[in-house]
Scaffold this motif. Structure first.
Motif: not given
Length: 343
Positions: A70-76, A93-96, A264-265, A270-276
């Motif tokens: 879930v985290l990976l898909v959201l970050a993508l 929020s859209t995912m929720s 929300q957690s 997700a943003f940390a993974a995207a920028f990293l």
């Protein structure tokens, strides 16, 4: 008296003296490209040494791989608007919304699974279109626009769920995400991995990937070059909402339902993974493979800290610190990449 200079020997000497410098220059970009991979390996080695009974085990590896889809898909999804120079703070929020729509329609109203999923995806696309309208037509900064729309969507999620968790989603969705395993890893990991490959191809080898990057590097220049900048920016936000919907479908299957607030957690990691991820594999660009490595670097660290018995708040410190470092590093890498290209 005449002096004869052996030009060939002089050239050889200069060439020999320059070889180490040339070697260092060639190794620099290579190290930059795979530094995060090396960091991931180092994290695994350190925690394996500290917790040899539990960390370097097949069960732990399968758990880490399977639990972060879930985290990976959201970050993508986030890296699409980020590449175009926009933020999408409404993605979580859209995912929720997607997960809760499926749960409410399937469990409380007796809809079959496929129509419930279709309505959930449609609802998320509406959110993406509203974001595009706010940012492109009304010229509201994407950070503010998506923060506001995300808050509204979260309110809608709490409204349709009556602020309570909804469980009991059709077992077919559960089986399709966590109930079936390949090599001990749940199917949701393979869905996320397939999305990584698809997005890597789109970003690297298709015109739309190059256009997204061009717009993100300079919207005005891209507009003068004849690109439909507003269409690309709006499309990036709609795509982010669509990918968030996919994350919501997987999330509903993983939970067997939906929770109005737990999604929300995912915002910070997700943003940390995207920028990293923008510092790895293709340094200076948001990219799919870099995001993949970044997700599992972060999770490997968090799981290791949990096994050491570190307090739960340290997880937030880890993610928050990673986000700050990632933004700083990705900015520095982009500037260095830009300076190289202008030489």
């Amino acid at each position: 008296m005449s002096v004869t200079i052996d030009k060939s020997n002089t050239a050889k000497t200069a060439s020999t003296e320059s070889d180490p410098a040339r070697s260092r220059r060639s190794l620099g970009p290579l190290f930059e490209k795979y530094a995060l991979v090396l960091a991931l390996i180092a994290v695994v080695v350190v925690f394996s040494a500290l917790r040899p009974e539990t960390y370097p085990t097949a069960n732990n590896l399968q758990n880490i791989l399977g639990s972060q889809a879930v985290l990976l898909v959201l970050a993508l999804g986030l890296i699409v608007p980020l590449t175009a120079g926009e933020f999408d703070l409404s993605a979580v929020s859209t995912m929720s919304l997607a997960a809760m729509t499926i749960a409410v329609l399937n469990v409380q109203h007796g809809w079959s699974l496929l129509p419930a999923i279709a309505v959930a995806v449609l609802a998320c696309l509406v959110v993406g279109l509203i974001n595009a309208l706010l940012v492109v037509r009304l010229q509201i900064d994407s950070f503010i626009a998506t923060l506001g729309s995300g808050t509204v969507v979260l309110g809608v999620v709490q409204w349709i769920s009556d602020s309570t968790s909804v469980t009991g989603v059709d077992s077919a969705l559960v089986d399709a995400t966590i109930g079936t395993r390949i090599f001990g890893v749940s199917l949701q990991f393979y869905y996320a991995l397939a999305l990584v490959l698809i997005m890597a191809v789109i970003f690297q080898y298709t015109p739309i990937g190059r256009r997204l990057l061009f717009v993100g590097r300079g919207a005005q220049v891209a507009r003068l070059s004849g690109l439909h900048v507003d269409r690309i920016r709006g499309g990036a936000l709609v795509t982010s909402a669509l990918v968030a919907a996919l994350a919501g479908i997987v999330y509903a299957g993983m939970l067997g339902g939906a929770d109005p607030s737990s999604g929300q957690s995912f915002m910070l990691p997700a943003f940390a993974a995207a920028f990293l991820g923008a510092t790895a594999i293709v340094p200076g660009r948001f990219n799919a493979f870099g995001t993949l490595v970044a997700v599992y670097f972060l999770v490997a660290g968090v799981v290791g800290l949990q096994m050491l018995g570190v307090a739960s708040f340290v997880q937030q410190l880890f993610y928050g610190g990673a986000l700050v470092v990632a933004v700083a590093l990705s900015g520095a890498v982009r500037r260095r990449t830009a300076s190289r290209s202008t030489r």
